[in-house]
Design a protein around this motif. Structure first.
Motif, PDB file in Angstrom:
ATOM      1  N   ALA A 254     -37.275  25.356  45.851  1.00  0.00           N
ATOM      2  CA  ALA A 254     -37.127  26.305  44.736  1.00  0.00           C
ATOM      3  C   ALA A 254     -38.481  26.839  44.301  1.00  0.00           C
ATOM      4  CB  ALA A 254     -36.417  25.634  43.569  1.00  0.00           C
ATOM      5  N   TYR A 255     -39.467  25.962  44.219  1.00  0.00           N
ATOM      6  CA  TYR A 255     -40.825  26.382  43.855  1.00  0.00           C
ATOM      7  C   TYR A 255     -41.354  27.378  44.881  1.00  0.00           C
ATOM      8  CZ  TYR A 255     -45.879  26.239  43.416  1.00  0.00           C
ATOM      9  OH  TYR A 255     -47.188  26.593  43.313  1.00  0.00           O
ATOM     10  N   ALA A 256     -41.179  27.066  46.163  1.00  0.00           N
ATOM     11  CA  ALA A 256     -41.663  27.953  47.229  1.00  0.00           C
ATOM     12  C   ALA A 256     -40.974  29.311  47.160  1.00  0.00           C
ATOM     13  CB  ALA A 256     -41.440  27.307  48.593  1.00  0.00           C
TER      14      ALA A 256
ATOM     15  N   LEU B 203     -39.712  30.780  44.542  1.00  0.00           N
ATOM     16  CA  LEU B 203     -40.235  31.494  43.376  1.00  0.00           C
ATOM     17  C   LEU B 203     -41.623  32.056  43.663  1.00  0.00           C
ATOM     18  CD1 LEU B 203     -39.972  32.304  40.405  1.00  0.00           C
ATOM     19  CD2 LEU B 203     -40.912  30.071  39.803  1.00  0.00           C
ATOM     20  N   GLU B 204     -42.494  31.251  44.246  1.00  0.00           N
ATOM     21  CA  GLU B 204     -43.850  31.703  44.552  1.00  0.00           C
ATOM     22  C   GLU B 204     -43.843  32.822  45.589  1.00  0.00           C
ATOM     23  OE1 GLU B 204     -46.879  30.876  43.106  1.00  0.00           O
ATOM     24  OE2 GLU B 204     -45.480  30.036  41.658  1.00  0.00           O
ATOM     25  N   LEU B 205     -43.009  32.715  46.604  1.00  0.00           N
ATOM     26  CA  LEU B 205     -42.928  33.762  47.619  1.00  0.00           C
ATOM     27  C   LEU B 205     -42.392  35.054  47.012  1.00  0.00           C
ATOM     28  CD1 LEU B 205     -41.618  31.724  50.675  1.00  0.00           C
ATOM     29  CD2 LEU B 205     -43.934  32.611  50.334  1.00  0.00           C
ATOM     30  N   HIS B 206     -41.474  34.923  46.052  1.00  0.00           N
ATOM     31  CA  HIS B 206     -40.926  36.098  45.380  1.00  0.00           C
ATOM     32  C   HIS B 206     -41.990  36.754  44.496  1.00  0.00           C
ATOM     33  CE1 HIS B 206     -38.004  38.697  43.480  1.00  0.00           C
ATOM     34  NE2 HIS B 206     -38.440  38.299  42.309  1.00  0.00           N
ATOM     35  N   LYS B 207     -42.808  35.934  43.822  1.00  0.00           N
ATOM     36  CA  LYS B 207     -43.843  36.468  42.947  1.00  0.00           C
ATOM     37  C   LYS B 207     -45.002  37.089  43.730  1.00  0.00           C
ATOM     38  CE  LYS B 207     -44.986  32.961  40.376  1.00  0.00           C
ATOM     39  NZ  LYS B 207     -45.358  31.977  39.358  1.00  0.00           N
ATOM     40  N   GLN B 208     -45.215  36.633  44.963  1.00  0.00           N
ATOM     41  CA  GLN B 208     -46.336  37.104  45.773  1.00  0.00           C
ATOM     42  C   GLN B 208     -45.859  37.646  47.113  1.00  0.00           C
ATOM     43  OE1 GLN B 208     -48.714  33.610  46.255  1.00  0.00           O
ATOM     44  NE2 GLN B 208     -48.935  33.269  44.084  1.00  0.00           N
ATOM     45  N   PRO B 209     -45.033  38.695  47.115  1.00  0.00           N
ATOM     46  CA  PRO B 209     -44.472  39.169  48.387  1.00  0.00           C
ATOM     47  C   PRO B 209     -45.523  39.738  49.337  1.00  0.00           C
ATOM     48  CG  PRO B 209     -44.003  40.728  46.648  1.00  0.00           C
ATOM     49  CD  PRO B 209     -44.631  39.532  45.996  1.00  0.00           C
TER      50      PRO B 209
ATOM     51  N   MET C  41     -44.157  33.641  60.772  1.00  0.00           N
ATOM     52  CA  MET C  41     -45.461  33.241  60.257  1.00  0.00           C
ATOM     53  C   MET C  41     -45.300  32.641  58.860  1.00  0.00           C
ATOM     54  SD  MET C  41     -47.260  33.714  62.792  1.00  0.00           S
ATOM     55  CE  MET C  41     -48.928  33.463  62.268  1.00  0.00           C
ATOM     56  N   MET C  42     -45.888  31.467  58.662  1.00  0.00           N
ATOM     57  CA  MET C  42     -45.778  30.761  57.398  1.00  0.00           C
ATOM     58  C   MET C  42     -46.849  31.243  56.411  1.00  0.00           C
ATOM     59  SD  MET C  42     -44.849  26.872  58.527  1.00  0.00           S
ATOM     60  CE  MET C  42     -46.206  26.657  59.660  1.00  0.00           C
ATOM     61  N   LYS C  43     -46.595  30.974  55.144  1.00  0.00           N
ATOM     62  CA  LYS C  43     -47.545  31.300  54.085  1.00  0.00           C
ATOM     63  C   LYS C  43     -48.003  29.995  53.442  1.00  0.00           C
ATOM     64  CE  LYS C  43     -45.830  35.882  53.103  1.00  0.00           C
ATOM     65  NZ  LYS C  43     -45.552  36.855  52.079  1.00  0.00           N
ATOM     66  N   SER C  44     -49.286  29.937  53.107  1.00  0.00           N
ATOM     67  CA  SER C  44     -49.842  28.753  52.449  1.00  0.00           C
ATOM     68  C   SER C  44     -49.587  28.828  50.953  1.00  0.00           C
ATOM     69  CB  SER C  44     -51.340  28.668  52.708  1.00  0.00           C
ATOM     70  OG  SER C  44     -51.570  28.428  54.057  1.00  0.00           O
ATOM     71  N   LEU C  45     -49.109  27.726  50.395  1.00  0.00           N
ATOM     72  CA  LEU C  45     -48.877  27.620  48.957  1.00  0.00           C
ATOM     73  C   LEU C  45     -49.350  26.263  48.474  1.00  0.00           C
ATOM     74  CD1 LEU C  45     -45.202  28.909  48.604  1.00  0.00           C
ATOM     75  CD2 LEU C  45     -47.266  30.141  48.009  1.00  0.00           C
ATOM     76  N   PRO C  46     -49.923  26.198  47.285  1.00  0.00           N
ATOM     77  CA  PRO C  46     -50.222  24.896  46.698  1.00  0.00           C
ATOM     78  C   PRO C  46     -49.013  24.412  45.909  1.00  0.00           C
ATOM     79  CG  PRO C  46     -51.192  26.610  45.365  1.00  0.00           C
ATOM     80  CD  PRO C  46     -50.520  27.294  46.522  1.00  0.00           C
TER      81      PRO C  46
ATOM     82  N   ILE D 141     -51.086  19.918  46.349  1.00  0.00           N
ATOM     83  CA  ILE D 141     -50.906  19.662  47.777  1.00  0.00           C
ATOM     84  C   ILE D 141     -50.755  21.000  48.491  1.00  0.00           C
ATOM     85  CG2 ILE D 141     -49.380  18.691  49.540  1.00  0.00           C
ATOM     86  CD1 ILE D 141     -48.676  16.517  47.579  1.00  0.00           C
ATOM     87  N   ALA D 142     -51.590  21.208  49.508  1.00  0.00           N
ATOM     88  CA  ALA D 142     -51.486  22.434  50.309  1.00  0.00           C
ATOM     89  C   ALA D 142     -50.349  22.261  51.304  1.00  0.00           C
ATOM     90  CB  ALA D 142     -52.799  22.688  51.037  1.00  0.00           C
ATOM     91  N   LEU D 143     -49.454  23.238  51.323  1.00  0.00           N
ATOM     92  CA  LEU D 143     -48.367  23.213  52.295  1.00  0.00           C
ATOM     93  C   LEU D 143     -48.154  24.620  52.821  1.00  0.00           C
ATOM     94  CD1 LEU D 143     -45.596  24.212  50.488  1.00  0.00           C
ATOM     95  CD2 LEU D 143     -45.961  21.925  49.645  1.00  0.00           C
ATOM     96  N   ASP D 144     -47.626  24.694  54.029  1.00  0.00           N
ATOM     97  CA  ASP D 144     -47.275  25.972  54.614  1.00  0.00           C
ATOM     98  C   ASP D 144     -45.756  26.100  54.537  1.00  0.00           C
ATOM     99  OD1 ASP D 144     -49.914  26.533  55.241  1.00  0.00           O
ATOM    100  OD2 ASP D 144     -49.775  25.651  57.225  1.00  0.00           O
ATOM    101  N   VAL D 145     -45.290  27.268  54.093  1.00  0.00           N
ATOM    102  CA  VAL D 145     -43.862  27.493  53.883  1.00  0.00           C
ATOM    103  C   VAL D 145     -43.415  28.673  54.732  1.00  0.00           C
ATOM    104  CG1 VAL D 145     -42.087  28.044  52.174  1.00  0.00           C
ATOM    105  CG2 VAL D 145     -44.067  26.701  51.514  1.00  0.00           C
ATOM    106  N   CYS D 146     -42.280  28.520  55.396  1.00  0.00           N
ATOM    107  CA  CYS D 146     -41.712  29.633  56.137  1.00  0.00           C
ATOM    108  C   CYS D 146     -40.943  30.516  55.161  1.00  0.00           C
ATOM    109  CB  CYS D 146     -40.764  29.125  57.221  1.00  0.00           C
ATOM    110  SG  CYS D 146     -39.947  30.460  58.126  1.00  0.00           S
ATOM    111  N   PRO D 147     -41.276  31.808  55.071  1.00  0.00           N
ATOM    112  CA  PRO D 147     -40.563  32.673  54.133  1.00  0.00           C
ATOM    113  C   PRO D 147     -39.097  32.901  54.527  1.00  0.00           C
ATOM    114  CG  PRO D 147     -42.302  33.888  55.270  1.00  0.00           C
ATOM    115  CD  PRO D 147     -42.360  32.486  55.751  1.00  0.00           C
TER     116      PRO D 147
END
Length: 148
Positions: free
Chosen positions: A41-43, A45-51, A66-71, A75-81
């Motif tokens: 859910a956090y990912a 929201l963050e992906l929606h806020k930073q398209p 291609m994944m996007k890096s999010l904290p 914790i640094a994690l890569d998330v698949c949009p």
């Protein structure tokens, strides 16, 4: 599935009761997007806020996007949009599981007839509460799809 860091085939394993895919070479871990709903859910929201945030150079092990890096709470994690799958570097999964805990119930007493009064202890900060609201929105959307 291949490791996004070094193209080594990932091996299915279990970590803290969760099924993950681990790279035997770099020890990174791929976690399915449905495993940790609060992080998902956090990912979202963050992906929606930073398209327009640029994609990271790592492809998702599941679908190759291609994944996007999010904290997430430090914790640094890569998330698949696309599939919301997560890629974590070696040693990050236990800390992520610790940070994504759920609230514990607290017994506040009993009514006169002996019925226990229970209330959820909220240890959630504002980000956790927003994540929960976002997850409820996802759930409502799914229920609406099935209702049609």
């Amino acid at each position: 599935m291949l490791c996004p860091a070094d193209d080594t085939p990932l091996a299915a394993s279990a970590s803290s009761g969760y099924e993950v895919h681990r790279c035997p070479q770099c020890l990174g871990v791929a976690v399915a997007g449905n495993v940790l709903p609060a992080v998902r859910a956090y990912a979202a929201l963050e992906l929606h806020k930073q398209p327009d945030q640029p994609a990271h150079v790592r492809p998702c092990p599941r679908d190759g996007k291609m994944m996007k890096s999010l904290p997430y709470k430090g914790i640094a994690l890569d998330v698949c949009p696309e599939c919301r799958g997560l890629w974590l570097e070696a040693g990050k999964l236990p800390r992520l599981l610790e940070l994504a805990h759920v609230a514990q119930p607290v017994n506040l007493g009993r009514l006169a007839d002996g019925t226990e009064i229970r209330r959820e202890r909220s240890t959630l900060n504002l980000v956790d509460k927003v994540e929960g609201i976002w997850l409820l929105g996802d759930l409502a959307g799914l229920l609406f799809k099935f209702w049609k």
